[in-house]
Write a protein that holds these residues in place. Structure first.
Motif, PDB file in Angstrom:
ATOM      1  N   GLN A  68      31.365  40.078  39.629  1.00  0.00           N
ATOM      2  CA  GLN A  68      30.881  38.775  40.096  1.00  0.00           C
ATOM      3  C   GLN A  68      32.054  38.063  40.766  1.00  0.00           C
ATOM      4  N   LEU A  69      31.761  37.188  41.711  1.00  0.00           N
ATOM      5  CA  LEU A  69      32.818  36.586  42.535  1.00  0.00           C
ATOM      6  C   LEU A  69      33.028  35.092  42.296  1.00  0.00           C
ATOM      7  N   ASN A  70      32.505  34.556  41.207  1.00  0.00           N
ATOM      8  CA  ASN A  70      32.729  33.141  40.920  1.00  0.00           C
ATOM      9  C   ASN A  70      34.223  32.870  40.764  1.00  0.00           C
ATOM     10  N   GLY A  71      34.686  31.818  41.412  1.00  0.00           N
ATOM     11  CA  GLY A  71      36.079  31.404  41.273  1.00  0.00           C
ATOM     12  C   GLY A  71      37.078  32.456  41.719  1.00  0.00           C
ATOM     13  N   ILE A  72      36.740  33.234  42.733  1.00  0.00           N
ATOM     14  CA  ILE A  72      37.610  34.336  43.159  1.00  0.00           C
ATOM     15  C   ILE A  72      38.991  33.848  43.590  1.00  0.00           C
ATOM     16  N   PHE A  73      39.067  32.706  44.278  1.00  0.00           N
ATOM     17  CA  PHE A  73      40.362  32.248  44.786  1.00  0.00           C
ATOM     18  C   PHE A  73      41.153  31.600  43.647  1.00  0.00           C
ATOM     19  N   GLY A  74      42.336  32.143  43.415  1.00  0.00           N
ATOM     20  CA  GLY A  74      43.169  31.719  42.294  1.00  0.00           C
ATOM     21  C   GLY A  74      43.065  32.661  41.106  1.00  0.00           C
ATOM     22  N   ARG A  75      42.207  33.652  41.205  1.00  0.00           N
ATOM     23  CA  ARG A  75      42.007  34.624  40.120  1.00  0.00           C
ATOM     24  C   ARG A  75      42.820  35.875  40.395  1.00  0.00           C
ATOM     25  N   LYS A  76      43.358  36.477  39.345  1.00  0.00           N
ATOM     26  CA  LYS A  76      44.094  37.729  39.486  1.00  0.00           C
ATOM     27  C   LYS A  76      43.114  38.832  39.881  1.00  0.00           C
ATOM     28  N   ALA A  77      43.486  39.630  40.855  1.00  0.00           N
ATOM     29  CA  ALA A  77      42.642  40.746  41.295  1.00  0.00           C
ATOM     30  C   ALA A  77      42.473  41.730  40.142  1.00  0.00           C
ATOM     31  N   GLY A  78      41.270  42.221  39.981  1.00  0.00           N
ATOM     32  CA  GLY A  78      40.986  43.216  38.939  1.00  0.00           C
ATOM     33  C   GLY A  78      40.909  42.646  37.544  1.00  0.00           C
ATOM     34  N   SER A  79      40.547  41.356  37.409  1.00  0.00           N
ATOM     35  CA  SER A  79      40.606  40.725  36.090  1.00  0.00           C
ATOM     36  C   SER A  79      39.276  40.226  35.539  1.00  0.00           C
ATOM     37  N   VAL A  80      38.154  40.511  36.175  1.00  0.00           N
ATOM     38  CA  VAL A  80      36.871  40.019  35.672  1.00  0.00           C
ATOM     39  C   VAL A  80      36.503  40.811  34.417  1.00  0.00           C
TER      40      VAL A  80
END
Length: 146
Positions: A68-80
């Motif tokens: 899911q892509l909620n809050g993608i900006f500012g999130r570490k890649a590969g961390s959902v």
């Protein structure tokens, strides 16, 4: 035949009037085009339709083929949480921002070799700008700002 000649003559007069400086000054200006680089989240939502087969957004978003892509900006890649990332993503050490997303979305497989993402990428800068504007509307909980 006389009618046809009159119509041609009238068309000629109209063209001559349109070419005159007085006409040019009194004609209304065309509507201004959006500023270059102006983001359109509504257009971004239409572009996101290409992503929707694998990714979700919003308060009920779940992981699917992609995270899911909620809050993608500012999130570490590969961390959902709960998403099974490829080893290529598990090894990444980056936080998503507009700049690295812009590079990534042009050609995901070139930027992250070994990714499972099969999307060929977006090449149009305007589409990318609009997609980013749309994604930025969703915070980490999937609440959409207006």
């Amino acid at each position: 035949m006389a009618f046809r000649r009159r119509m041609i003559a009238l068309a000629g007069l109209a063209l001559a009037a349109a070419a005159s400086p007085a006409f040019a000054q009194s004609a209304p200006a065309p509507a201004a085009a959006p500023a270059a680089g102006a983001a359109d989240p509504a257009a971004g939502e239409r572009i996101f339709a290409q992503c929707r087969a694998c990714h979700q957004l919003g308060p009920t978003a779940r992981n699917g083929v992609g995270p899911q892509l909620n809050g993608i900006f500012g999130r570490k890649a590969g961390s959902v949480a709960g998403f099974n990332y490829s080893p290529a993503y598990q090894a990444l050490d980056k936080v998503w921002n507009e700049d690295n997303f812009r590079v990534y979305i042009r050609n995901p497989r070139e930027v992250t070799p070994g990714t499972r993402m099969v999307f060929n990428g977006l090449r149009d800068e305007g589409q990318i700008t609009n997609l980013i504007a749309y994604l930025k509307q969703f915070n980490a909980e999937g609440v959409r700002s207006q």
